[in-house]
Structures are given as structure tokens and as C-alpha cells.
Write a protein that holds these residues in place. Sequence first.
Motif, PDB file in Angstrom:
ATOM      1  N   ASP A 112       0.804  -1.215   0.000  1.00 32.21           N
ATOM      2  CA  ASP A 112       0.000   0.000   0.000  1.00 32.21           C
ATOM      3  C   ASP A 112       0.842   1.272   0.000  1.00 32.21           C
ATOM      4  OD1 ASP A 112       0.928  -0.559   2.529  1.00 32.21           O
ATOM      5  OD2 ASP A 112      -0.869   0.150   3.570  1.00 32.21           O
ATOM      6  N   GLU A 113       2.140   1.116  -0.311  1.00 30.98           N
ATOM      7  CA  GLU A 113       3.029   2.277  -0.424  1.00 30.98           C
ATOM      8  C   GLU A 113       3.840   2.160  -1.714  1.00 30.98           C
ATOM      9  OE1 GLU A 113       5.390   2.917   3.072  1.00 30.98           O
ATOM     10  OE2 GLU A 113       3.704   2.557   4.437  1.00 30.98           O
ATOM     11  N   PRO A 114       3.297   2.617  -2.856  1.00 30.07           N
ATOM     12  CA  PRO A 114       3.952   2.459  -4.166  1.00 30.07           C
ATOM     13  C   PRO A 114       5.366   3.021  -4.228  1.00 30.07           C
ATOM     14  CG  PRO A 114       1.681   3.149  -4.454  1.00 30.07           C
ATOM     15  CD  PRO A 114       1.966   3.243  -2.990  1.00 30.07           C
ATOM     16  N   GLU A 115       5.656   3.990  -3.389  1.00 35.30           N
ATOM     17  CA  GLU A 115       7.002   4.573  -3.417  1.00 35.30           C
ATOM     18  C   GLU A 115       8.064   3.584  -2.951  1.00 35.30           C
ATOM     19  OE1 GLU A 115       4.974   5.780   0.467  1.00 35.30           O
ATOM     20  OE2 GLU A 115       4.452   5.664  -1.663  1.00 35.30           O
ATOM     21  N   THR A 116       7.659   2.450  -2.379  1.00 32.15           N
ATOM     22  CA  THR A 116       8.623   1.445  -1.911  1.00 32.15           C
ATOM     23  C   THR A 116       8.820   0.310  -2.915  1.00 32.15           C
ATOM     24  OG1 THR A 116       6.952   0.050  -0.802  1.00 32.15           O
ATOM     25  CG2 THR A 116       7.856   1.900   0.464  1.00 32.15           C
TER      26      THR A 116
END
Length: 312
Positions: free
Chosen positions: A156-160
Motif C-alpha cells: 500500500d506504499e507504491p514509493e517502496t
Amino acid sequence: MCGRTGLSLNKEKVQCACGYKSKKSNLYTKPSWLPEYNAGKEYTPSYNIAPTDVTPVLVSSSKFPNTENERVLKPMMWGIIPPWHKGDYKTHNLSTNNCRLENIKSSKLYSPILSNGGRCIIVAEGFYEWQTTNKLSKTKQPYYIYAPQDDGIKIDEPETWNNNFSEETGWTGINLLHMAGLYHVWQHEDTIIYSYSVITMESNDTLDWLHHRMPAILNSEEQIEAWLDIDNVKPDMALSYLKPVKLLAWHPVSSGVNNSRNKSADCNKRFIKEEKNKKTQKTLNSFFSKVEKHKLTDQSDSDNKRQKTSNN
């Protein structure tokens, strides 16, 4: 069952995420992307994909001549339109979002599709399921279910995600789910629509606490290859590869996903009830603190009055 999925990757990234080792070389290849039809509906990345939406589906290239690669991605509409239906595709009135594994071979709709090589794989970042096993709860808690991710990657954290693709190493980044399905090409007059159903099966002990049904998830390259190889792997053999998957991850999400028109990134965010409780407790503490302070002030005023009376 499977009533909602999520896939936020754009067309190019989906091709990269579905990369595979080609039989013609020892390098990783991206599946071809075939043109879209589907009555003008196109694939749009979304965190909340619902039936009748269009999503990329993996299929064998054997039914698509003049295609360079062994695998292709074809955008299709979720929910098979029966071959016998005529007129407006929206009016067939059958529930075809899912097809039960146990009934495929006896089904008037699905058995011919299976026999004619209509096997496909629906790719997704995850799917949503509502808990039906908790009979005491007045509301059904939604969960987001997805493949286990590598260290540091949070679904749920696309930046990762650190998505990347090369011919030497293939795809590195978010791990997608590969759900077995069946597809059909429906045509009426000048309208052509590719549509699919997700195959479901009885849940195992991984998910039976949540729901009694689960999608047929292909968990290995061997399973993916067998399901797509419609030329060499016969239907009965292909069905034998469908087993309830053990390795899955999940977390609760907010009820915002209940609305299929809500396509935002908030849909798959982890929902922590404790935070809500803490906020409630903080509000209550603040309220009682004010009440207590008010009481102390009233008590102090009363004491002062008594002191003045005594002095007089």
C-alpha cells in the motif's frame, strides 16, 4: 469468491511485471500488448477494479496469429458475456464474474470455453474480500489480499516498490497475483468484446477464516506455463494444476472500497482500528479532563466563599 481487484500499474509496467523467460532465448521477454476493442472501454489503472471494468489478461499467443511472443496481454472486460446472448451486452443478466472450479466441466457456459482453449490469467496487485465468517459482526470488514512481498516493499506504499525490468534479471519490484480464469470473444453485429471470469475454489486454512471461497491463484512459473499452454496441456491436466495457494498476505482496509466508484489509492491502505480507538479515547480523556477541571474550579470557588464567610 472474488468481487474486486486492484491494479495501479500502467500498460508498460504491466508488460514488465509479466515478463518471462522466452523459450527462444535465455533472456526475459515482455508479453505483447494487443489492441483493445471492448465497446470503447479501455484499461484504466485502478485501486478498485469492479466487474464490467477492463483489465489486462495474460493469454497464449497461439490464438493470435502474427504475434511475436509466446504470451500476450489482452485487455478484457470482467464478466463473461454468454456466447448465445444477443443485443446489448449489459442485459444478459447472468452472474459471470466468477466461475466455480467444481462446476466448470458440467457448465453449459464454461465447459465449451475450457474445451476450446479459453484459458487466461488475470493479473492483479491484490484482491478484496469481505469477511463473512464473523456472524457476530453487524458489518463485513473488507480485507486486501496479495502476494508476499520482498523486504522493504509495502503493497500500500507504491514509493517502496522499486519497479524495474531488464532482459537479464527480469522484473524486480512488486509481486503480482496470477489468477486462473476463462475468457470468451463475444460478437454481435459490429461489436466485439473480450470478457473473462475468475475461477474460484474452496478456501484452505489460509483464508477460510475470511471467506469460504478463494480465487484459483497460480503460484509458480510451472503453473503459469501449464495454464497458458493450450496447445500441449489438455484441459483436465490444466485443471489439475489449480490448487489452493498457501502463501498470501493481507490487511484490513476501510469501508471506502465498498463503493465501486471509489478508485483512489486510499482503497488498499491499511486500516488500523486501534488508531480510531486511540482517537476516541483521547477525545474521552479530554472531555473528562475538562469536567474534572470544571469540578475543581467549582470546588475552589466554594472553598473561597466559605473562607470569606468564616473571616467575616
